[in-house]
Design a protein around this motif. Structure first.
Motif, PDB file in Angstrom:
ATOM      1  N   ALA A 192      25.635  51.787  32.158  1.00 55.60           N
ATOM      2  CA  ALA A 192      25.942  50.873  32.469  1.00 55.60           C
ATOM      3  C   ALA A 192      24.818  49.904  32.368  1.00 55.60           C
ATOM      4  O   ALA A 192      23.861  49.925  32.720  1.00 55.60           O
ATOM      5  CB  ALA A 192      27.115  50.363  33.126  1.00 55.60           C
ATOM      6  N   ALA A 209      30.035  50.252  41.091  1.00 53.71           N
ATOM      7  CA  ALA A 209      32.106  50.536  41.083  1.00 53.71           C
ATOM      8  C   ALA A 209      32.200  50.912  42.027  1.00 53.71           C
ATOM      9  O   ALA A 209      32.290  51.080  42.429  1.00 53.71           O
ATOM     10  CB  ALA A 209      31.241  51.920  39.984  1.00 53.71           C
ATOM     11  N   LYS A 213      36.242  51.578  35.579  1.00 53.47           N
ATOM     12  CA  LYS A 213      35.787  50.601  35.231  1.00 53.47           C
ATOM     13  C   LYS A 213      35.825  49.726  35.539  1.00 53.47           C
ATOM     14  O   LYS A 213      36.256  47.574  35.407  1.00 53.47           O
ATOM     15  CB  LYS A 213      36.318  50.381  34.134  1.00 53.47           C
ATOM     16  CG  LYS A 213      36.044  51.426  32.664  1.00 53.47           C
ATOM     17  CD  LYS A 213      37.009  51.090  31.088  1.00 53.47           C
ATOM     18  CE  LYS A 213      36.184  51.268  30.250  1.00 53.47           C
ATOM     19  NZ  LYS A 213      36.358  51.896  28.537  1.00 53.47           N
ATOM     20  N   TYR A 215      34.264  46.726  39.238  1.00 49.93           N
ATOM     21  CA  TYR A 215      33.738  46.328  40.033  1.00 49.93           C
ATOM     22  C   TYR A 215      33.191  44.955  40.677  1.00 49.93           C
ATOM     23  O   TYR A 215      34.216  44.515  40.480  1.00 49.93           O
ATOM     24  CB  TYR A 215      32.080  45.852  39.125  1.00 49.93           C
ATOM     25  CG  TYR A 215      31.504  47.246  38.173  1.00 49.93           C
ATOM     26  CD1 TYR A 215      30.686  48.429  38.446  1.00 49.93           C
ATOM     27  CD2 TYR A 215      32.444  47.658  37.018  1.00 49.93           C
ATOM     28  CE1 TYR A 215      29.931  48.914  37.608  1.00 49.93           C
ATOM     29  CE2 TYR A 215      31.792  48.671  35.987  1.00 49.93           C
ATOM     30  CZ  TYR A 215      31.247  49.787  36.103  1.00 49.93           C
ATOM     31  OH  TYR A 215      30.707  50.552  35.120  1.00 49.93           O
ATOM     32  N   TYR A 229      35.354  46.136  33.566  1.00 47.62           N
ATOM     33  CA  TYR A 229      33.396  46.594  32.876  1.00 47.62           C
ATOM     34  C   TYR A 229      33.820  45.277  31.671  1.00 47.62           C
ATOM     35  O   TYR A 229      32.724  44.475  31.404  1.00 47.62           O
ATOM     36  CB  TYR A 229      33.915  47.812  32.319  1.00 47.62           C
ATOM     37  CG  TYR A 229      32.301  48.064  31.683  1.00 47.62           C
ATOM     38  CD1 TYR A 229      30.809  48.622  31.918  1.00 47.62           C
ATOM     39  CD2 TYR A 229      32.181  48.282  30.364  1.00 47.62           C
ATOM     40  CE1 TYR A 229      29.932  48.444  31.332  1.00 47.62           C
ATOM     41  CE2 TYR A 229      31.485  48.198  29.193  1.00 47.62           C
ATOM     42  CZ  TYR A 229      30.404  48.586  29.493  1.00 47.62           C
ATOM     43  OH  TYR A 229      29.361  49.172  29.003  1.00 47.62           O
TER      44      TYR A 229
END
Length: 396
Positions: A192, A209, A213, A215, A229
């Motif tokens: 990413a 993470a 997807k 975080y 994400y």
């Protein structure tokens, strides 16, 4: 590169002619168009950043003979950094013949001819525009690249033996930092854009993470948890898109950068004078040594002076690179345009491997702040590595 007015040079044919007294005219040449195309190709490839080995391999695969009739080798192109030789340093290709680079004396011990590089201010240059093959811009770009690559190679090869323990430690730390910064993306996995660089503005903790997807900041109860994400990448791209010419100019005009520039300029002046003094001392000894001088003393003197001269040259090359790196680039608009093109590519596909790799190299840190009462929404701020922005955007 020292030009012998009577010698053969790749890209030219010698012209046999007599002067008004019937004597042969030494050094008269005309351009060999077939070879000139190869010379132009070599200069263009090197200016683009291609490696010497790759250029030579390509010429050899095509069956093109080298100047001496055999295979091409990097040494024939780049020559010696210390003695300023090699095809890519040949000033005649740029329409200028250079004389008086070297002076020759007899070694007081063995009688062999000893060559010493003269100071650049003593070189003699004569323009011969009709023999120009390489334009000024390309020639200057190649000379700059030669100085940077050659001096870096010499530093990697020789500096460990000349550095103090403190210098070795600082070099190791700097290389480790540069290596970590360049680990942006691999062929196996596209990271990413913000991976490993995103921090929580409230707790100064790295946001990592947690599951597919999503975080989170590691601090429980933080607003920067369970972030998707898509939400993060939009904030990040909005932040990196704010880079403009004003920010780069502000960086180079800062007091810190001005002090850095002044320091390197002073060091270049000081080291250059020291280099001239070393050369002068060698010339004086060569003139003054008598036949009764002991050979061990002579060898010790020349070995010591040679090491000092080499160290000064490497130090000067280092300070010149650092000074160039702290100098504002000429075409800021091109750098900003390339940066905005990267942003546009990432908006279209945020996992674009090439765009991610380039962008990650110029980002030091991303800070994510939670929604404030004033704005009502989260914001991301970015700390750019402006030096990396300049070097990355200068690449062909």
């Amino acid at each position: 590169m020292t030009t012998d007015t009577g010698g053969q040079l790749y890209g030219y044919d010698l012209v046999h002619a007599l002067d008004e007294f019937g004597e042969p005219i030494r050094g008269k040449r005309k351009i060999n168009e077939e070879q000139a195309e190869i010379v132009r190709e070599i200069f263009e490839y090197y200016a683009e950043g291609r490696k010497l080995k790759h250029i030579c391999d390509d010429l050899n695969r095509r069956g093109i003979d080298s100047p001496k009739g055999g295979k091409w080798a990097p040494s024939s192109l780049v020559g010696s950094f210390v003695r300023q030789t090699g095809m890519l340093r040949q000033t005649l290709y740029n329409g200028v013949v250079t004389f008086n680079k070297m002076q020759y004396r007899k070694h007081p011990e063995n009688g062999k001819r000893l060559s010493i590089m003269r100071p650049e201010k003593e070189w003699i240059t004569v323009p011969i525009p009709e023999l120009t093959m390489i334009d000024d811009a390309t020639f200057a770009k190649v000379q700059k690249a030669l100085d940077e690559r050659s001096s870096k190679h010499l530093q990697r090869k020789m500096m460990p033996a000349l550095m103090t323990e403190e210098e070795k430690r600082e070099t190791s730390i700097r290389r480790s930092k540069e290596w970590r910064r360049k680990q942006a993306v691999t062929k196996k996995r596209a990271n990413a854009l913000f991976g490993g660089k995103l921090y929580c503005g409230e707790h100064n903790q790295k946001i990592t993470a947690t599951y597919a997807k999503h975080y989170s900041c590691p601090v429980k109860g933080c607003a920067n948890r369970n972030l998707h994400y898509d939400e993060i990448i939009k904030l990040v791209l909005d932040a990196v898109a704010e880079l403009d010419e004003a920010k780069i100019i502000e960086h180079f005009e800062s007091e810190e950068i001005q002090q850095v520039r002044a320091h390197h300029a002073r060091e270049i002046e000081r080291l250059t004078q020291h280099l001239e003094d070393l050369r002068a001392s060698i010339n004086k000894v060569i003139d003054a040594l008598g036949s009764d001088a002991r050979s061990t003393e002579i060898r010790a003197f020349f070995d010591d002076k040679a090491e000092q001269i080499q160290r000064r040259k490497l130090d000067i090359a280092h300070h010149k690179r650092e000074l160039a790196g702290s100098t504002p680039p000429r075409k800021l608009e091109n750098i900003i345009q390339r940066h905005q093109n990267l942003v546009a590519n990432l908006r279209a596909w945020s996992r674009d491997p090439e765009a991610v790799a380039c962008m990650r190299q110029i980002i030091d840190r991303l800070t994510l702040d939670t929604a404030s009462q004033k704005t009502g929404k989260a914001m991301c701020t970015v700390d750019f590595d402006l030096q990396s922005i300049i070097s990355t955007n200068k690449r062909p």
